[in-house]
Enzyme design. Sequence first.
Site, PDB file in Angstrom:
ATOM      1  N   LYS A 280       0.842  -1.198   0.000  1.00 35.24           N
ATOM      2  CA  LYS A 280       0.000   0.000   0.000  1.00 35.24           C
ATOM      3  C   LYS A 280       0.877   1.248   0.000  1.00 35.24           C
ATOM      4  O   LYS A 280       2.018   1.190   0.459  1.00 35.24           O
ATOM      5  CB  LYS A 280      -0.858   0.023   1.274  1.00 35.24           C
ATOM      6  CG  LYS A 280      -2.025  -0.937   1.271  1.00 35.24           C
ATOM      7  CD  LYS A 280      -2.857  -0.785   2.544  1.00 35.24           C
ATOM      8  CE  LYS A 280      -4.019  -1.753   2.564  1.00 35.24           C
ATOM      9  NZ  LYS A 280      -5.020  -1.489   1.517  1.00 35.24           N
ATOM     10  N   ARG A 354     -10.551 -11.358   1.767  1.00 39.39           N
ATOM     11  CA  ARG A 354     -11.359 -12.439   1.189  1.00 39.39           C
ATOM     12  C   ARG A 354     -10.621 -13.765   1.240  1.00 39.39           C
ATOM     13  O   ARG A 354     -11.230 -14.821   1.309  1.00 39.39           O
ATOM     14  CB  ARG A 354     -11.774 -12.060  -0.248  1.00 39.39           C
ATOM     15  CG  ARG A 354     -10.616 -11.861  -1.179  1.00 39.39           C
ATOM     16  CD  ARG A 354     -10.992 -11.064  -2.438  1.00 39.39           C
ATOM     17  NE  ARG A 354     -11.048  -9.624  -2.190  1.00 39.39           N
ATOM     18  CZ  ARG A 354     -11.347  -8.728  -3.118  1.00 39.39           C
ATOM     19  NH1 ARG A 354     -11.635  -9.102  -4.355  1.00 39.39           N
ATOM     20  NH2 ARG A 354     -11.384  -7.445  -2.815  1.00 39.39           N
TER      21      ARG A 354
HETATM   22  N1  BES Z   1      -8.285  -3.624   4.328  1.00 36.19           N
HETATM   23  C1  BES Z   1      -8.370  -3.209   2.981  1.00 36.19           C
HETATM   24  C2  BES Z   1      -9.648  -2.432   2.670  1.00 36.19           C
HETATM   25  C3  BES Z   1      -9.678  -1.033   3.210  1.00 36.19           C
HETATM   26  C4  BES Z   1      -8.912  -0.037   2.635  1.00 36.19           C
HETATM   27  C5  BES Z   1     -10.532  -0.700   4.228  1.00 36.19           C
HETATM   28  C6  BES Z   1      -8.984   1.257   3.113  1.00 36.19           C
HETATM   29  C7  BES Z   1     -10.607   0.587   4.695  1.00 36.19           C
HETATM   30  C8  BES Z   1      -9.830   1.571   4.146  1.00 36.19           C
HETATM   31  C9  BES Z   1      -8.362  -4.431   2.061  1.00 36.19           C
HETATM   32  O1  BES Z   1      -7.582  -5.487   2.488  1.00 36.19           O
HETATM   33  C10 BES Z   1      -7.817  -3.974   0.760  1.00 36.19           C
HETATM   34  O2  BES Z   1      -6.675  -3.600   0.733  1.00 36.19           O
HETATM   35  N2  BES Z   1      -8.634  -4.003  -0.291  1.00 36.19           N
HETATM   36  C11 BES Z   1      -8.217  -3.555  -1.559  1.00 36.19           C
HETATM   37  C12 BES Z   1      -8.788  -4.497  -2.570  1.00 36.19           C
HETATM   38  C13 BES Z   1      -8.245  -4.305  -3.965  1.00 36.19           C
HETATM   39  C14 BES Z   1      -6.770  -4.661  -4.013  1.00 36.19           C
HETATM   40  C15 BES Z   1      -9.030  -5.160  -4.922  1.00 36.19           C
HETATM   41  C16 BES Z   1      -8.782  -2.149  -1.762  1.00 36.19           C
HETATM   42  O3  BES Z   1      -9.873  -1.865  -1.319  1.00 36.19           O
HETATM   43  O4  BES Z   1      -8.047  -1.324  -2.304  1.00 36.19           O
HETATM   44 MN    MN Z   2      -5.594  -5.318   1.858  1.00 40.66          MN
END
Ligand code: BES
Ligand code: MN
Length: 508
Positions: A280, A354
Amino acid sequence: MDFSIKTIDAKTGVSSIKSGCIAVGVFENKKLSDTARELDRKGAITAAMKSGDISGKPGSTLLLRDVDGISAERVLLVGMGSDDAVTEKNFLTAAQAVAKVFASLGTNDALIALPVDKMKDRDTAWAVRATVIALRDADYRFDALKSKKEPQQAGVRKVAIAASAADTAALKTVVAQSVALANGMDLTKDLGNLPGNVCTPTYLADTAKKLAKEFKLGVEVLDRKQLEALKMGSFLSVTRGTDEPPKFIVLKHMGGKAKDAPVVLVGKGITFDTGGISLKPGASMDEMKYDMCGAASVLGTFRAIAEMDLKLNVIGVIPSCENMPSGRATKPGDIVTSMSGQTIEILNTDAEGRLILCDALTYVERFKPAAVIDIATLTGACITALGHHNTGLFTRHDDAHDELADDLLAAGKATGDTAWRMPIEDAYQEQLKSNFADMANIGGPPGGSITAACFLERYTRKYTWAHLDIAGTAWKSGAAKGATGRPVPLLTAYLLDKAQATNGRKSA
Ligand code: BES
Ligand code: MN
Ligand code: ZN
């Protein structure tokens, strides 16, 4: 903070009640509520209203001392808005305003006697719960890791809520249930707010064990070896990059009949989400300590229903690990086999929620559940879709699932912890196609929260299932950064309703 119900004698009213402070409602058109009028023996309240010192607008307040002819030391006038009807929103604003004044009042005990009878769509039970939750929310502190604690225990600590004789017995139960709910929300907030170096999978497991001991719940914690034996290849792929041991927590509150099928809650417990090799960006990455808020909401809900001694079988399941990059970490393109046997091409290691949930959702088949609800900070896309007001609710679209969805939506509405239903359709499933495995773990940018739900759906076909995406509702960012305790109110209200439906209206 201590809460109780105070029965008000219909004849003598509130004017002879000894209290450090009585909080009563006034309205925008300078009208007094019935209770305010009772306290207006020598015209002090009317005079205050005339002076313009309080507008009656929702949440406006004015503190009066030494009001002639009454026994209480202070009267807190609280604006309730229009006197046609007190709306839900205005009542909540008023309760929050009371909480703010009480926090710095020079007395230890107070009585709240707001004009609940003026509410159209909500009853006294709703108002009592809303009052307790608003006061406890304002009282919440998280300074466990500060060397100098903020001073607490000031202001009002003993809160009585006024009730008629007819309402008293029922509202005493509501107070006890609301305090249990607040205790559960506090646990959820504490776990969320704790940093990733303290709140590890092991810490969550220890918290579950502590809860189990205190409330006599069943608890089991599976470690890596056992997860390998269960062939949870998808969950294990997420924990590969970290040195922190993964934990798989099973918590059981068997308050119902032995034969009754349980409701199962599954909470995402990523104690820190760096994104893994699909790292990230740095900005706000600290907030990914909140990626275990689904797990925290399961533990908080168990804290609440255990204290309530809810007559229902409920099982909590928490897959928990860190998502970290390293030389051993799972890479984009890697293919893993889930516990269900379905294979997954991991195109983005940041779509890890997931991957741990799908194995947990397969694991819970063994409980032959009445319903399974998973709770997860699953997608940033859910925040784009619904903002920070509503949790995303996803289920299949058939009669059984429509009923579950309606029950969850209603529980959210009743507690102000609202959800909004989103679609699951085959058209979205197409986006999960992989050239090399049964499915990919991402479906591209369009409808990101829906394709995430569609992924989970493939692992839940043996039971009735709902998915709650709490990415936008579990915590607040910015100056007031902190966990909200959501969706513990929604889940607890749902389970309370379920217990009542199972046992008949009286027993729960
Ligand atoms: N934990 C995150 C989702 C999230 C991001 C929740 C920011 C709250 C604030 C999750 O694991 C994630 O990183 N999801 C990705 C999915 C994508 C790679 C398809 C996302 O939401 O960017
Ligand atoms: Mn994630
Ligand atoms: Zn995550």
